[in-house]
Design an enzyme around this catalytic site. Structure first.
Site, PDB file in Angstrom:
ATOM      1  N   LYS A 277       0.103 -55.749 -67.676  1.00 11.28           N
ATOM      2  CA  LYS A 277       1.404 -56.107 -68.258  1.00 11.28           C
ATOM      3  C   LYS A 277       1.330 -56.528 -69.728  1.00 11.28           C
ATOM      4  CE  LYS A 277       3.918 -57.328 -64.070  1.00 11.28           C
ATOM      5  NZ  LYS A 277       4.744 -58.321 -63.381  1.00 11.28           N
TER       6      LYS A 277
ATOM      7  N   ARG B 169      -0.274 -76.155 -63.031  1.00  9.05           N
ATOM      8  CA  ARG B 169      -1.608 -76.729 -62.814  1.00  9.05           C
ATOM      9  C   ARG B 169      -2.394 -76.695 -64.126  1.00  9.05           C
ATOM     10  NH1 ARG B 169      -4.851 -73.252 -58.487  1.00  9.05           N
ATOM     11  NH2 ARG B 169      -4.558 -71.779 -60.184  1.00  9.05           N
TER      12      ARG B 169
END
Ligand code: NDP
Length: 270
Positions: free
Chosen positions: A59, A143
């Protein structure tokens, strides 16, 4: 261009929609190793493909082989779709647009406060499109701080939307003034019991709760939020709508979203 691989959900939806529209088009799924991406893109041009979808890990890497980018794809720095216009390949990103289209079924997101769990490709596409759709504030919970902070920087500096980062430690408490909570991580993929790190007690009935994970569509988060009285959006709507938007970009025709949704459910046996 690459090794043909077994069908995928988008292929199944597209082939159905091409047939329904009377278009003698094909949607091929081809696995291209990263080292061969440049060759594949040259092949795509040489063979006159009208367009393509790109998935992980291409991508971002594919940007260098495209001639132009849509404004949203430029902001995201990632494309999942290319469209040939004359001799040019134009990069688009339909993931975030697909999400926003399914969210609009619950009302206009403009002016609302949003919390997004995750800062990967899906989170990035959704956050940029929500910013462009006029939400008032976006909190990115992730995270990894580096990834989260970087996305917040793009949202503030480029999309010009109020945004902040919250590091993920234990279960996240969704603030009482948030209107929309989205799991844009891969937690739940292939595991209906996988718990998203969110405090279930902070999912108020007024909250719209969305999950990008579509397989299985009934994730822990979707079940928990529905049990708490929240309005929920599973990942199927986003997947159908990204395909609807890509179909329109390539063919100029409006496909039946219902037909594509039926095809997707058939493919996933749900
Ligand atoms: P990425 O790999 O780019 O990002 C993954 C994200 O999930 C990161 O923010 C990562 O955090 C977080 N994450 C993964 N595991 C954990 C964990 N155990 N605890 C906390 N955070 C975690 O993936 P994508 O963004 O491309 O895809 C995410 C999901 O979205 C996938 O399940 C994919 O199938 C789905 N998707 C659905 C679409 C649809 O149409 N419905 C379209 C596109 C994607 P960190 O940065 O800290 O590693």
């Amino acid at each position: 261009m690459g090794q043909p691989v077994a069908g995928n959900p988008t292929q199944f939806m597209m082939e159905r929609a091409f047939a329904a529209a009377g278009l003698d088009w094909r949607y091929l799924t081809l696995e291209v190793p990263s080292a061969k991406l440049a060759d594949a893109m040259r092949g795509m041009r040489a063979m006159g493909f009208k367009g393509a979808n790109f998935t992980i890990p291409h991508k971002v890497a594919v940007l260098q082989y495209l001639d132009e980018l849509s404004p949203a794809a430029e902001l995201m720095g990632a494309v999942n779709c290319a469209n040939r216009v004359g001799d040019k390949l134009v990069g688009e990103n339909t993931d975030g647009k697909g999400f926003v289209q399914s969210l609009r079924e619950t009302g206009d997101p403009a002016g609302k406060k949003v919390v997004i769990l995750g800062a990967g490709g899906a989170a990035r596409a959704i956050a940029v499109e929500l910013g462009l759709a006029g939400v008032s504030d976006i909190t990115i919970v992730n995270r990894s701080s580096a990834r989260g902070e970087e996305l917040v920087g793009v949202l503030r500096d480029r999309v010009k939307v109020q945004a902040q980062f919250a590091a993920l430690h234990g279960d996240y408490e969704v603030p009482a003034d948030a209107a929309i909570f989205i799991n844009a991580t891969s937690i739940g993929l292939g595991d209906a019991k996988a718990r998203v790190p969110v405090a279930a007690g902070s999912l108020r009935p007024e909250l719209i709760v969305a999950d990008v994970v579509f397989n299985p569509p009934e994730t822990w988060l979707i079940r928990t939020a529905a049990d708490r009285g929240c309005r929920t959006l599973d990942g199927l709507g986003m997947l159908v709508n990204q395909a609807v938007i890509a179909f329109k970009i390539w063919t100029g025709a409006e496909p039946s979203a219902g037909l594509m949704r039926d095809a997707l459910e058939e493919f996933l046996s749900i």
